[in-house]
Design a protein around this motif. Structure first.
Motif, PDB file in Angstrom:
ATOM      1  N   THR A   5     -39.815 -11.084  50.267  1.00 50.94           N
ATOM      2  CA  THR A   5     -39.623 -12.472  50.677  1.00 50.94           C
ATOM      3  C   THR A   5     -38.748 -13.146  49.636  1.00 50.94           C
ATOM      4  O   THR A   5     -38.657 -12.686  48.496  1.00 50.94           O
ATOM      5  N   GLU A   6     -38.097 -14.218  50.038  1.00 54.25           N
ATOM      6  CA  GLU A   6     -37.286 -14.959  49.081  1.00 54.25           C
ATOM      7  C   GLU A   6     -37.719 -16.407  49.063  1.00 54.25           C
ATOM      8  O   GLU A   6     -38.223 -16.939  50.050  1.00 54.25           O
ATOM      9  N   ASP A   7     -37.506 -17.024  47.906  1.00 52.43           N
ATOM     10  CA  ASP A   7     -37.978 -18.372  47.683  1.00 52.43           C
ATOM     11  C   ASP A   7     -37.161 -18.979  46.543  1.00 52.43           C
ATOM     12  O   ASP A   7     -36.658 -18.247  45.691  1.00 52.43           O
ATOM     13  N   ILE A   8     -37.043 -20.292  46.546  1.00 53.99           N
ATOM     14  CA  ILE A   8     -36.464 -20.987  45.402  1.00 53.99           C
ATOM     15  C   ILE A   8     -37.630 -21.521  44.576  1.00 53.99           C
ATOM     16  O   ILE A   8     -38.496 -22.217  45.088  1.00 53.99           O
ATOM     17  N   LYS A   9     -37.662 -21.161  43.300  1.00 52.37           N
ATOM     18  CA  LYS A   9     -38.717 -21.627  42.402  1.00 52.37           C
ATOM     19  C   LYS A   9     -38.086 -22.365  41.232  1.00 52.37           C
ATOM     20  O   LYS A   9     -36.963 -22.086  40.839  1.00 52.37           O
ATOM     21  N   LEU A  14     -33.481 -18.252  42.530  1.00 51.81           N
ATOM     22  CA  LEU A  14     -33.707 -17.524  43.775  1.00 51.81           C
ATOM     23  C   LEU A  14     -34.583 -16.331  43.413  1.00 51.81           C
ATOM     24  O   LEU A  14     -34.188 -15.472  42.621  1.00 51.81           O
ATOM     25  N   SER A  17     -39.791 -11.517  46.068  1.00 53.24           N
ATOM     26  CA  SER A  17     -41.147 -11.062  45.781  1.00 53.24           C
ATOM     27  C   SER A  17     -41.609 -10.117  46.868  1.00 53.24           C
ATOM     28  O   SER A  17     -41.052 -10.091  47.964  1.00 53.24           O
ATOM     29  N   THR A  20     -46.275 -11.734  47.085  1.00 56.40           N
ATOM     30  CA  THR A  20     -46.251 -12.833  46.107  1.00 56.40           C
ATOM     31  C   THR A  20     -45.985 -12.388  44.671  1.00 56.40           C
ATOM     32  O   THR A  20     -46.022 -13.203  43.758  1.00 56.40           O
TER      33      THR A  20
END
Length: 104
Positions: A5-9, A14, A17, A20
């Motif tokens: 999965t991808e996410d901006i944190k 970018l 994970s 998680t």
């Protein structure tokens, strides 16, 4: 990568994970071209001897390295390290979590 999965944190990273658990981070800030990923102990020691590579801030003690400028490194090699990082993270998941994420 399977089950990634991808996410901006933190506003400017970018992050990819699996279940998680992060396996690679890219700076998306225009001023930085850094990439960080988890590696095994052998690769960690070898990579940290290179110019432009260092233990990643805060998580270096957990086997994370930072390539300060992605453009200064061989992209095929970087892809191999990211693939290996994904495998390392998956291998640390419990068998139950692996079945949950990948099926079976």
């Amino acid at each position: 990568m399977p089950a990634a999965t991808e996410d901006i944190k933190w506003g400017d990273h970018l992050v990819f994970s699996v279940a998680t658990k992060m396996f690679v981070l890219f700076d998306v800030d225009d001023a930085s071209r850094a990439v960080r990923f988890k590696c095994d102990e052998e690769d960690f020691d070898r990579l940290c001897e290179r110019e432009g590579v260092a233990p990643s801030a805060y998580v270096g003690r957990y086997g994370w390295v930072e390539f300060e400028d992605v453009d200064e490194h061989d992209l095929n090699e970087l892809k191999r390290f990211i693939t290996k990082s994904h495998r390392i993270v998956v291998s640390k998941l419990s068998m139950r979590k692996q079945r949950e994420v990948f099926g079976g």
